[in-house]
Scaffold this motif. Structure first.
Motif, short mmCIF file in Angstrom:
data_model
loop_
_atom_site.label_atom_id
_atom_site.label_comp_id
_atom_site.label_asym_id
_atom_site.label_seq_id
_atom_site.Cartn_x
_atom_site.Cartn_y
_atom_site.Cartn_z
N GLU A 157 0.84 -1.21 0.00
CA GLU A 157 0.00 0.00 0.00
C GLU A 157 0.86 1.25 0.00
OE1 GLU A 157 -3.91 -1.70 2.38
OE2 GLU A 157 -2.14 -1.10 3.53
N ARG A 158 1.96 1.22 0.72
CA ARG A 158 2.87 2.37 0.73
C ARG A 158 3.45 2.63 -0.66
NH1 ARG A 158 3.95 4.30 5.52
NH2 ARG A 158 3.45 3.07 7.34
N ALA A 159 3.78 1.55 -1.36
CA ALA A 159 4.30 1.70 -2.72
C ALA A 159 3.22 2.31 -3.63
CB ALA A 159 4.75 0.35 -3.27
N ALA A 160 1.99 1.86 -3.48
CA ALA A 160 0.89 2.39 -4.29
C ALA A 160 0.63 3.87 -3.96
CB ALA A 160 -0.38 1.57 -4.05
N LEU A 161 0.69 4.21 -2.69
CA LEU A 161 0.49 5.61 -2.30
C LEU A 161 1.64 6.49 -2.76
CD1 LEU A 161 -1.03 4.89 1.21
CD2 LEU A 161 -2.21 6.02 -0.70
N ALA A 162 2.86 5.97 -2.72
CA ALA A 162 4.01 6.74 -3.22
C ALA A 162 3.88 6.98 -4.72
CB ALA A 162 5.31 6.00 -2.90
N ALA A 217 9.87 12.06 -12.25
CA ALA A 217 8.64 11.87 -11.48
C ALA A 217 8.51 10.46 -10.90
CB ALA A 217 7.43 12.19 -12.34
N VAL A 218 8.92 9.47 -11.65
CA VAL A 218 8.85 8.09 -11.16
C VAL A 218 10.26 7.50 -11.23
CG1 VAL A 218 7.74 5.83 -11.42
CG2 VAL A 218 6.49 7.91 -12.06
N PRO A 219 11.04 7.76 -10.18
CA PRO A 219 12.42 7.27 -10.19
C PRO A 219 12.46 5.74 -10.15
CG PRO A 219 11.87 8.28 -8.08
CD PRO A 219 10.69 8.49 -8.97
N ASP A 220 13.58 5.21 -10.60
CA ASP A 220 13.75 3.75 -10.66
C ASP A 220 13.50 3.09 -9.31
OD1 ASP A 220 14.38 3.97 -13.34
OD2 ASP A 220 16.54 3.81 -13.03
N GLU A 221 13.92 3.72 -8.25
CA GLU A 221 13.72 3.14 -6.91
C GLU A 221 12.24 2.96 -6.60
OE1 GLU A 221 14.41 4.54 -2.32
OE2 GLU A 221 15.98 5.04 -3.77
N LEU A 222 11.44 3.95 -6.94
CA LEU A 222 10.00 3.85 -6.73
C LEU A 222 9.42 2.76 -7.62
CD1 LEU A 222 7.22 4.63 -5.67
CD2 LEU A 222 7.24 6.58 -7.26
N TRP A 223 9.83 2.73 -8.87
CA TRP A 223 9.33 1.71 -9.80
C TRP A 223 9.67 0.30 -9.29
CZ3 TRP A 223 5.73 1.86 -13.21
CH2 TRP A 223 5.57 0.79 -14.11
N ARG A 224 10.89 0.12 -8.80
CA ARG A 224 11.28 -1.20 -8.24
C ARG A 224 10.41 -1.57 -7.06
NH1 ARG A 224 16.41 0.54 -9.82
NH2 ARG A 224 16.82 1.53 -7.82
N GLU A 225 10.10 -0.60 -6.22
CA GLU A 225 9.26 -0.87 -5.04
C GLU A 225 7.83 -1.25 -5.47
OE1 GLU A 225 8.58 -1.46 -1.03
OE2 GLU A 225 10.47 -1.18 -2.07
N VAL A 226 7.30 -0.55 -6.43
CA VAL A 226 5.95 -0.85 -6.92
C VAL A 226 5.92 -2.25 -7.55
CG1 VAL A 226 4.19 -0.22 -8.63
CG2 VAL A 226 5.25 1.56 -7.21
N THR A 227 6.88 -2.54 -8.41
CA THR A 227 6.88 -3.83 -9.11
C THR A 227 7.31 -5.00 -8.22
OG1 THR A 227 9.09 -3.39 -10.04
CG2 THR A 227 7.17 -2.78 -11.38
N LYS A 228 7.86 -4.70 -7.07
CA LYS A 228 8.15 -5.74 -6.08
C LYS A 228 6.85 -6.30 -5.49
CE LYS A 228 9.83 -4.83 -1.83
NZ LYS A 228 10.81 -4.39 -0.81
N HIS A 229 5.85 -5.46 -5.40
CA HIS A 229 4.59 -5.83 -4.74
C HIS A 229 3.45 -6.16 -5.70
CE1 HIS A 229 6.27 -4.77 -0.90
NE2 HIS A 229 6.69 -3.63 -1.42
N TYR A 230 3.56 -5.69 -6.93
CA TYR A 230 2.45 -5.85 -7.87
C TYR A 230 2.96 -6.40 -9.20
CZ TYR A 230 0.18 -2.73 -4.53
OH TYR A 230 -0.31 -2.16 -3.38
#
Length: 151
Positions: free
Chosen positions: A82-87, A101-114
């Motif tokens: 949920e934190r990744a989705a909210l970020a 706007a969507v740095p690689d670190e954020l993208w990795r976090e999102v794709t880790k969960h979804y």
């Protein structure tokens, strides 16, 4: 002005197809509503904030989680997914606030969960809510008397 979707009813058909696709993307309904609430908060869309608040309440979400969305980064009520989705919601809603706007670190976090289907649904949910927010803020849609409840 009346809501443009009422003036041009065919416009809502396309949005309706997007929303139907999002609902089949495999994301928990709570996640979809939490990101919708967050985008609406960021955009100052009181009608959408009210709508998502009501939906979350009716689905049994706790007051702590609903209120916590406004300070999700410091709130203990959300899991990592949920934190990744909210970020991602913050990033996509505030595109102009960053050169990346969507740095690689954020993208990795999102794709880790979804998975890819869920990420697609998440992106489309955030984008569609931003569309609704922009329409509703522009026409000053009222939180206490939204046009979609009057029709």
């Amino acid at each position: 002005m009346a809501n443009p979707a009422q003036i041009l009813p065919d416009s809502f058909k396309g949005i309706g197809h997007l929303m139907a696709a999002v609902s089949k993307g495999g994301l928990p309904v709570a996640t979809l509503e939490l990101v919708a609430l967050r985008a609406s908060q960021l955009n100052g869309c009181s009608a959408c904030v009210q709508s998502h608040l009501e939906t979350l309440q009716n689905s049994g979400e706790s007051v702590d989680r609903i209120v916590g969305v406004s300070a999700w980064g410091e709130s203990p009520y959300f899991d990592e997914a949920e934190r990744a989705a909210l970020a991602l919601t913050d990033a996509l809603t505030r595109l102009a606030d960053s050169h990346d706007a969507v740095p690689d670190e954020l993208w990795r976090e999102v794709t880790k969960h979804y998975d890819e289907k869920q990420v697609s649904a998440l992106i489309l949910q955030i984008s569609t809510i931003n569309l609704f927010n922009r329409i509703n803020v522009t026409v000053r849609e009222r939180a206490d008397q939204p046009s979609w409840k009057q029709a």
